[in-house]
Motif scaffolding. Structure first.
Motif, PDB file in Angstrom:
ATOM      1  N   VAL A   1      -5.733 -10.652   0.165  1.00 53.01           N
ATOM      2  CA  VAL A   1      -6.435  -9.501   0.497  1.00 53.01           C
ATOM      3  C   VAL A   1      -7.852 -10.044   0.030  1.00 53.01           C
ATOM      4  O   VAL A   1      -8.751  -9.965   1.189  1.00 53.01           O
TER       5      VAL A   1
ATOM      6  N   SER B   1       0.867  -1.291   0.312  1.00 53.85           N
ATOM      7  CA  SER B   1       0.176  -0.003  -0.078  1.00 53.85           C
ATOM      8  C   SER B   1       0.345   0.830  -0.115  1.00 53.85           C
ATOM      9  O   SER B   1       0.371   2.213  -0.065  1.00 53.85           O
TER      10      SER B   1
ATOM     11  N   ARG C   1      -2.364  -1.183   9.013  1.00 59.01           N
ATOM     12  CA  ARG C   1      -1.789  -1.591   8.362  1.00 59.01           C
ATOM     13  C   ARG C   1      -0.280  -0.982   8.449  1.00 59.01           C
ATOM     14  O   ARG C   1       0.138   0.071   7.453  1.00 59.01           O
TER      15      ARG C   1
ATOM     16  N   LEU D   1      -3.731  -3.774  12.099  1.00 57.35           N
ATOM     17  CA  LEU D   1      -5.120  -4.019  11.306  1.00 57.35           C
ATOM     18  C   LEU D   1      -4.838  -2.546  10.667  1.00 57.35           C
ATOM     19  O   LEU D   1      -5.717  -1.670   9.500  1.00 57.35           O
TER      20      LEU D   1
HETATM   21  P1  NDP Z   1       0.888  -8.570   7.332  1.00 59.72           P
HETATM   22  O1  NDP Z   1       1.852  -8.843   8.147  1.00 59.72           O
HETATM   23  O2  NDP Z   1       0.964  -8.926   6.233  1.00 59.72           O
HETATM   24  O3  NDP Z   1      -0.564  -7.558   7.475  1.00 59.72           O
HETATM   25  C1  NDP Z   1      -1.652  -7.981   7.159  1.00 59.72           C
HETATM   26  C2  NDP Z   1      -1.217  -6.761   5.479  1.00 59.72           C
HETATM   27  O4  NDP Z   1      -2.502  -7.720   5.395  1.00 59.72           O
HETATM   28  C3  NDP Z   1      -1.052  -5.671   6.008  1.00 59.72           C
HETATM   29  O5  NDP Z   1       0.372  -5.347   6.544  1.00 59.72           O
HETATM   30  C4  NDP Z   1      -1.472  -4.734   4.572  1.00 59.72           C
HETATM   31  O6  NDP Z   1      -0.811  -4.603   3.736  1.00 59.72           O
HETATM   32  C5  NDP Z   1      -2.574  -5.685   4.288  1.00 59.72           C
HETATM   33  N1  NDP Z   1      -3.995  -5.352   4.104  1.00 59.72           N
HETATM   34  C6  NDP Z   1      -4.253  -5.144   2.418  1.00 59.72           C
HETATM   35  N2  NDP Z   1      -5.710  -4.773   2.829  1.00 59.72           N
HETATM   36  C7  NDP Z   1      -5.605  -4.730   3.846  1.00 59.72           C
HETATM   37  C8  NDP Z   1      -6.560  -4.387   4.794  1.00 59.72           C
HETATM   38  N3  NDP Z   1      -7.942  -3.501   3.852  1.00 59.72           N
HETATM   39  N4  NDP Z   1      -7.034  -4.022   5.836  1.00 59.72           N
HETATM   40  C9  NDP Z   1      -5.960  -4.623   6.843  1.00 59.72           C
HETATM   41  N5  NDP Z   1      -4.413  -4.465   5.911  1.00 59.72           N
HETATM   42  C10 NDP Z   1      -5.111  -4.852   4.909  1.00 59.72           C
HETATM   43  O7  NDP Z   1       0.406 -10.336   8.171  1.00 59.72           O
HETATM   44  P2  NDP Z   1       0.371 -11.745   7.788  1.00 59.72           P
HETATM   45  O8  NDP Z   1       0.890 -11.849   7.335  1.00 59.72           O
HETATM   46  O9  NDP Z   1       0.132 -12.090   9.697  1.00 59.72           O
HETATM   47  O10 NDP Z   1      -1.020 -12.365   7.256  1.00 59.72           O
HETATM   48  C11 NDP Z   1      -1.271 -11.881   5.545  1.00 59.72           C
HETATM   49  C12 NDP Z   1      -2.444 -12.472   5.428  1.00 59.72           C
HETATM   50  O11 NDP Z   1      -1.728 -13.581   5.146  1.00 59.72           O
HETATM   51  C13 NDP Z   1      -3.092 -12.511   6.312  1.00 59.72           C
HETATM   52  O12 NDP Z   1      -4.519 -12.242   5.233  1.00 59.72           O
HETATM   53  C14 NDP Z   1      -3.879 -13.834   6.884  1.00 59.72           C
HETATM   54  O13 NDP Z   1      -4.542 -13.923   7.484  1.00 59.72           O
HETATM   55  C15 NDP Z   1      -2.717 -14.053   5.931  1.00 59.72           C
HETATM   56  N6  NDP Z   1      -2.019 -15.799   6.446  1.00 59.72           N
HETATM   57  C16 NDP Z   1      -2.249 -17.127   6.173  1.00 59.72           C
HETATM   58  C17 NDP Z   1      -2.003 -18.439   6.404  1.00 59.72           C
HETATM   59  C18 NDP Z   1      -3.221 -19.097   6.257  1.00 59.72           C
HETATM   60  O14 NDP Z   1      -2.496 -20.669   6.941  1.00 59.72           O
HETATM   61  N7  NDP Z   1      -3.506 -19.250   5.355  1.00 59.72           N
HETATM   62  C19 NDP Z   1      -1.044 -18.326   7.452  1.00 59.72           C
HETATM   63  C20 NDP Z   1      -1.054 -16.789   7.425  1.00 59.72           C
HETATM   64  C21 NDP Z   1      -1.271 -15.912   7.084  1.00 59.72           C
HETATM   65  P3  NDP Z   1      -0.768  -3.328   2.557  1.00 59.72           P
HETATM   66  O15 NDP Z   1      -0.722  -2.365   3.336  1.00 59.72           O
HETATM   67  O16 NDP Z   1       0.330  -3.697   2.520  1.00 59.72           O
HETATM   68  O17 NDP Z   1      -1.936  -3.560   1.951  1.00 59.72           O
END
Ligand code: NDP
Length: 329
Positions: free
Chosen positions: A220, A176, A317, A315
């Motif tokens: 996302v 972002s 970001r 949350l």
């Molecule tokens: P992150 O450290 O990546 O933090 C979440 C990131 O999501 C934010 O920094 C932001 O990045 C992005 N984002 C995009 N849209 C939104 C929004 N509307 N609101 C908030 N954040 C948003 O977290 P994780 O590494 O823990 O997780 C990343 C994703 O992977 C999550 O969806 C998580 O649930 C998933 N995950 C799933 C796993 C599984 O087993 N299925 C295991 C680990 C993670 P930006 O600002 O750049 O858009």
């Protein structure tokens, strides 16, 4: 009287500030369990969703969040063999990490590669095992192929970029802010794009030679999921790993026909019990970490009493890499 410790306790689900710092009894390991003196807890988006009551499985209260942590073994329960008190380990699948002491099944312990700090060890298991399964086990990524990494500066995103590069893949990274894209480039991303670039679909397709991206790690969700389908190459694979937008996605199955796209779900919790898949992932990841080819990205670090702020920053970001909470700080 039993000894006590400080822990974050959730009694009702909701926004991060429902967590309260309390003095609670120090837990005793049951059969097959070990107790760790917690050095560092890796906070995942899943923890934030679980406290909000929006995770894949129901959150039972009261509870102490924290499923991924590293620390020193302090006591072992009945029947535990081969785990020495005083050893530094990480736990993936333990519980109650946001505390001075926490329990983990002995089977959920991961040895900490030499040279990793407690914070790096806590930043490793969830993100790197998930990235491996997304890129390799389910994504079947090949050297020379393009992969799209969303939320590229986050915990999973940074792990995915590093691992994809180690596999010889080309990476399109989306995030972002320009600052986040800079981090993605530092880690080796070949093309970076702002998440809200109005021409993002066209630009992502163009990056991969104009024919779309063969592999997409979709985290996302919501309206962006539909876009991922438009970014995919013919015979592309979209691996659904998350729903950071917390929005509903509309999938019209016929859309998949246009480019013969395969959509696959990935949930680490239901892959970990597969001992063979977990062994393969560990075998691939351990040498990469030991050689420094991939380095867990430790993000902002907080004390236990600042847990709610840490969750809120995820949350909002505001964070990059893996958010860490150090209970002993
Ligand atoms: P992150 O450290 O990546 O933090 C979440 C990131 O999501 C934010 O920094 C932001 O990045 C992005 N984002 C995009 N849209 C939104 C929004 N509307 N609101 C908030 N954040 C948003 O977290 P994780 O590494 O823990 O997780 C990343 C994703 O992977 C999550 O969806 C998580 O649930 C998933 N995950 C799933 C796993 C599984 O087993 N299925 C295991 C680990 C993670 P930006 O600002 O750049 O858009």
């Amino acid at each position: 009287m039993s000894e006590t410790m400080r822990a974050m306790v959730v009694e009702r689900l909701g926004p991060p500030d429902v967590m309260e710092l309390r003095e609670v009894p120090r837990p005793e390991p049951g059969p097959g369990e070990v107790r760790l003196r917690v050095e560092a807890v890796g906070i995942n988006f899943a923890d934030v969703l679980a406290v909000a009551g929006e995770y894949l499985t129901r959150t039972r209260v009261p509870y102490t969040p924290g499923m991924e942590f590293a620390g020193v073994v302090d006591a072992v329960g009945e029947g535990v063999q081969g785990v020495e008190v005083g050893t530094r380990v990480a736990s993936l699948g333990g519980r109650g990490g946001l505390a001075e002491y926490a329990l983990s099944p002995a089977a959920a312990l991961i040895p900490v590669p030499q040279g990793l700090s407690g914070a790096q060890a806590a930043a490793f298991p969830v993100s790197y095992f998930t990235a491996y399964h997304g890129l390799k086990t389910l994504g079947r990524g090949q050297p020379g192929e393009w992969v799209l990494v969303q939320a590229a500066a986050g915990a999973l995103g940074t792990a995915s970029i590093q691992l994809a590069k180690a596999m010889g893949m080309h990476v399109v990274a989306m995030a972002s802010t320009e600052e986040k894209l800079g981090l993605a480039r530092d880690l080796g991303a070949d093309v970076t794009l702002l998440q809200d670039d109005p021409d993002r679909v066209k630009k992502v397709r163009a990056a991969a030679g104009g024919t779309g991206v063969p592999l997409i790690l979709e985290v996302v969700g919501g309206a962006r999921f539909q876009e991922s389908l438009e970014m995919a190459a013919n015979l592309g694979r979209v691996i659904v790993i998350g729903n950071a937008s917390r929005e509903e996605a509309n999938l019209r199955p016929v859309e998949l026909m246009k480019r013969n796209v395969t959509v696959t779900g990935l949930w680490l919790s239901s892959l970990m019990p597969d001992a063979e898949l977990t062994r393969q992932a560990a075998q691939a990841l351990t040498p990469l970490v030991a050689s420094g080819q991939v380095t867990p990205q430790v993000g902002p670090t907080y004390g236990l009493a600042e847990s709610a702020r840490a969750f809120q920053d995820i949350l909002d970001r505001k964070t990059t890499g893996k958010v860490i909470i150090e209970p002993g700080r």
